[in-house]
Design a protein around this motif. Structure first.
Motif, PDB file in Angstrom:
ATOM      1  N   THR A 150       0.934  -1.132  -0.002  1.00  0.00           N
ATOM      2  CA  THR A 150       0.096  -0.082   0.054  1.00  0.00           C
ATOM      3  C   THR A 150       0.828   1.379   0.191  1.00  0.00           C
ATOM      4  OG1 THR A 150      -1.776  -1.090   1.218  1.00  0.00           O
ATOM      5  CG2 THR A 150      -1.871   1.319   1.286  1.00  0.00           C
ATOM      6  N   VAL A 151       0.634   2.255  -0.871  1.00  0.00           N
ATOM      7  CA  VAL A 151       1.239   3.479  -0.860  1.00  0.00           C
ATOM      8  C   VAL A 151       1.083   4.325   0.329  1.00  0.00           C
ATOM      9  CG1 VAL A 151       1.607   5.798  -2.246  1.00  0.00           C
ATOM     10  CG2 VAL A 151       1.084   3.508  -3.374  1.00  0.00           C
ATOM     11  N   THR A 152       1.991   4.766   1.120  1.00  0.00           N
ATOM     12  CA  THR A 152       1.897   5.543   2.121  1.00  0.00           C
ATOM     13  C   THR A 152       2.887   6.547   2.302  1.00  0.00           C
ATOM     14  OG1 THR A 152       1.452   3.291   3.319  1.00  0.00           O
ATOM     15  CG2 THR A 152       2.230   5.171   4.825  1.00  0.00           C
ATOM     16  N   LEU A 153       2.316   7.666   2.883  1.00  0.00           N
ATOM     17  CA  LEU A 153       3.135   8.786   3.302  1.00  0.00           C
ATOM     18  C   LEU A 153       3.701   8.591   4.750  1.00  0.00           C
ATOM     19  CD1 LEU A 153       3.991  11.462   1.919  1.00  0.00           C
ATOM     20  CD2 LEU A 153       2.191  12.570   2.844  1.00  0.00           C
ATOM     21  N   SER A 154       4.870   8.616   4.992  1.00  0.00           N
ATOM     22  CA  SER A 154       5.703   8.360   6.153  1.00  0.00           C
ATOM     23  C   SER A 154       6.816   9.541   6.420  1.00  0.00           C
ATOM     24  CB  SER A 154       6.298   6.877   6.293  1.00  0.00           C
ATOM     25  OG  SER A 154       6.947   6.756   7.352  1.00  0.00           O
TER      26      SER A 154
END
Length: 325
Positions: A150-154
């Motif tokens: 899953t594409v995630t902004l971290s």
């Protein structure tokens, strides 16, 4: 048993009529019954399906890429890193090479010669797996894998998280992507190339240690013009730790960059070159650079890319025509 008109009517009303009603149901009111509608919960009278995967464009998470059934959207690293998929999007990342491995994830990169390769910018990605043995155990440096996650902004960085599968395609180890030569000014925090080279193998020139934090396993390198870059031990930490004033002729590693901070991650002791006295000591394993030792410092000069296909003339089998026919 003989049936009566009453029983036949009861059977028809309880079983047949509901079945016929379900077959004729049109939940989204677009004039197409659910059983034949490629988007039964979203009105799309035109039934457009650009990628032919039997999911209408109106309800397809990736209408330009075929993902039949419950398959995640196929993606390439460039699309992910440049915002082509919103955070929370489930994606299938095929045939990528693993460039480094930590204790809770690994890095992958598009390599010159790979299908879809363009430039080093936006070609690297961190895949967070967590510390559980699977799927991290499948990952080895130089291997080719398919990844579902899953594409995630971290912390301001785009990564792949919530990994549901890492499928080994080829153990290798395959030759890794060539390091991209950069200046410290390029990749320091808020540097002009820092965010775009997040997750990419880079090479840097002369610098010296100006700070050491043994508690965090970090030390700071500063070049001649006083551009400072933190070096972290996520992948490797030299032992003993470097001391203040230690000079390096060249250093390699994977850049980890967010809008607010940049960090370099060396992969082994071979990524740290203290000083040089001969050109051979400056080999960056990049066939597309000329390596030289000048004044005890390594320099790296990119060779020409005549056809602008991302493959330098020295390794391009068609140096005047884009692509590798």
């Amino acid at each position: 048993m003989k049936t009566t008109p009453f029983l036949r009517a009861l059977f028809f009303s309880l079983l047949i009529l509901p079945a016929l009603g379900a077959m004729a149901q049109d939940s989204d009111g677009d004039g197409i019954v659910d059983a034949a509608d490629n988007c039964p919960s979203m009105a799309n009278a035109d039934q457009a399906d650009a990628d032919g995967d039997n999911m209408g464009d109106a309800c397809d998470a990736c209408p330009s890429f075929s993902n039949p059934g419950n398959m995640d959207c196929p993606a390439i690293i460039y699309q992910i890193k440049q915002g082509g998929f919103a955070p929370g999007s489930a994606v299938h990342l095929p045939n990528v090479i693993i460039t480094a491995k930590g204790n809770d994830g690994f890095f992958v990169q598009v390599k010159a010669g790979d299908s879809g390769y363009t430039i080093p910018e936006h070609s690297g990605l961190f895949v967070h797996t967590g510390v559980l043995p699977s799927p991290l155990s499948t990952a080895s440096v130089g291997a080719r894998v398919d990844i579902d996650g899953t594409v995630t902004l971290s912390a301001g960085r785009i990564i792949l998280d919530a990994v549901t599968g890492v499928t080994l395609l080829a153990f290798g180890p395959e030759v890794l992507p060539y390091p991209e030569p950069v200046s410290y000014a390029d990749v320091i925090s808020a540097g002009p190339r820092a965010n775009a080279l997040d997750g990419v193998i880079i090479s840097l020139g002369p610098s010296a240690v100006t700070g050491v934090n043994t508690g965090t396993g970090e030390f700071t390198l500063t070049d001649g013009p006083s551009n400072a870059l933190v070096v972290d031990d996520y992948l490797f930490m030299p032992s003993p730790a470097p001391s203040i004033g230690q000079a390096y002729a060249s250093i390699f590693g994977i850049l980890m960059a967010s809008p607010s901070a940049s960090t370099l991650l060396p992969r082994s002791g071979m990524d740290l070159i203290a000083t040089c006295t001969a050109n051979g000591q400056c080999d960056d394993n990049n066939a597309c650079t000329t390596d030289a030792c000048a004044n005890n410092a390594c320099t790296y000069t990119l060779l020409p890319y005549s056809d602008s296909d991302g493959i330098c003339d020295a390794t391009d089998n068609c140096p005047n025509t884009p692509g590798q026919q």
